[in-house]
Design an enzyme around this catalytic site. Sequence first.
Site, PDB file in Angstrom:
ATOM      1  N   CYS A   1      33.665 -18.060 -45.943  1.00 29.38           N
ATOM      2  CA  CYS A   1      33.239 -17.802 -44.650  1.00 29.38           C
ATOM      3  C   CYS A   1      32.987 -16.399 -44.268  1.00 29.38           C
ATOM      4  CB  CYS A   1      34.341 -18.319 -43.552  1.00 29.38           C
ATOM      5  SG  CYS A   1      35.932 -17.507 -43.653  1.00 29.38           S
TER       6      CYS A   1
ATOM      7  N   HIS B   1      40.138 -17.954 -40.508  1.00 32.55           N
ATOM      8  CA  HIS B   1      38.625 -18.458 -40.744  1.00 32.55           C
ATOM      9  C   HIS B   1      37.781 -17.590 -39.703  1.00 32.55           C
ATOM     10  CE1 HIS B   1      35.608 -21.180 -41.804  1.00 32.55           C
ATOM     11  NE2 HIS B   1      35.663 -22.007 -40.660  1.00 32.55           N
TER      12      HIS B   1
END
Length: 483
Positions: free
Chosen positions: A78, A325
Amino acid sequence: RCLVANASFVYRANRTGKLATSENESVMSELNKEVVDLVWGRPASGGVSASIFRRWTQGFLFSENEPSALEQFEGGPCAVIAPVQAFLLKNILFNKDSPNWRHISEEDQKVALCSTLSEILESACSSPSTGYCLVSWAKGQTPHTSTHAKTQTQSQTQGMPEPESSQPPQELQPTSLSAEDLGFERFHSILHKRTVKSVSELREEMLSLHHTWRGCCGVLLFLYSVILTKGIENIRNEIQDTMEPLIDPVHGHGSQSLVNLFVTGHAVSNVWDGDRECSGMKLHGIHKQASVGFLTLMESLRYCKVGAFLKAPKFPIWILGSETHLSVFFTKEMSLVGPESPSEQARRVFQSFDPEDNGFIPESLLEDVMKALDLVSEPEYVSLMKSKLDPESLGIILLGPFLLEFFPDQDSGIPDSFPVYHYNGLKQSNHSERVEYVEGTALVLGFEDPMVRTDDTPVKRCLQTKWPYIELLWTTDRSPSLN
């Protein structure tokens, strides 16, 4: 095809993971080792685990359910995918030729992805005169994505010449996560580097490599391209702790330096504006307004404070960071990134005198704040304001009453409500496990309104670091996930 400068080279690795040299590649092999050390560090176990490496072996693939959204298969990449998604949205949302941005064609996907990757490479390039580096597969070494693909490839390519560009034949396009048998050492043994000298050549070459970016390891190949374009030494000069790799070899997540490199072109480790001195050491921050922004849940927990260059980007698109994340929050409402209103400037200046974000300052600093805002700051008037803003003589000045006194009824130009979207590239983090944008409506209020209050969620807490009194109404049953 564009003209390619410099001879290509191949990364070579032996069984110990150390890069081998050959007579004509001794200098380049040392560079290869530097790249691996910079990205992966030197794990105590002697190598990067197969599971961590596998997470990073995906390409840039679009969701079947949301044609402009990239899909992320496992945790880790990510740090590259979210910034690319943010720039991709910028180029799709604010391109006048793409009115129906949620229903783009495969050709539109190709053009948007390649122009976005080119833009990030251009931003990372420290000196255009040195050119732009592109890392792809060595000739004849493109991994295949399955046993079926391998068999198909062998039967279809026997006796066929190698395609002139790195684009595989149409029926051989890699579509899955990774070649099952491709490990860390094998990957680094079959890479090829080329350098192009101009932006026009770069954009042409990026398009010709479209299937490389979409295929196995496309994310890593692009990451290595950005690093070599930026320059290893330039990155080391910007990173605060040169011993910290860009990818954590234990957990597999990308560092803040990696995120900043993709967002701003500079691999600095901090998110504040400008540089700061700490115990005689200069700590590098962000030096100019970014095209897309960054907000983090860590700020709501008071672990850090994001500066205005990332909080107020040129386009209304923000990468959102949680503990583990990165996702993306965006809207088409350009008024959110317009020039600061006087009240917004006052809030920012007031908060600069409140580094711990308490929501108040000692009354002794009121005069300094008023001077910084070019307000009347004669001693008698300041004394009068202290009495008015601190009627109970607590010795503090609260932000809210301060803004109401000096900037009442200020119109920021932001609509009362506007549509917003949230992107999370992980299937398992999405409603119904499909990568799709979550739609919602945002209300940005001047002060807390007890009549308009939504649930306290991580997304909301993250966004409150920029809009303290934002409220969010989502079309789904539950709030979108930051993780």
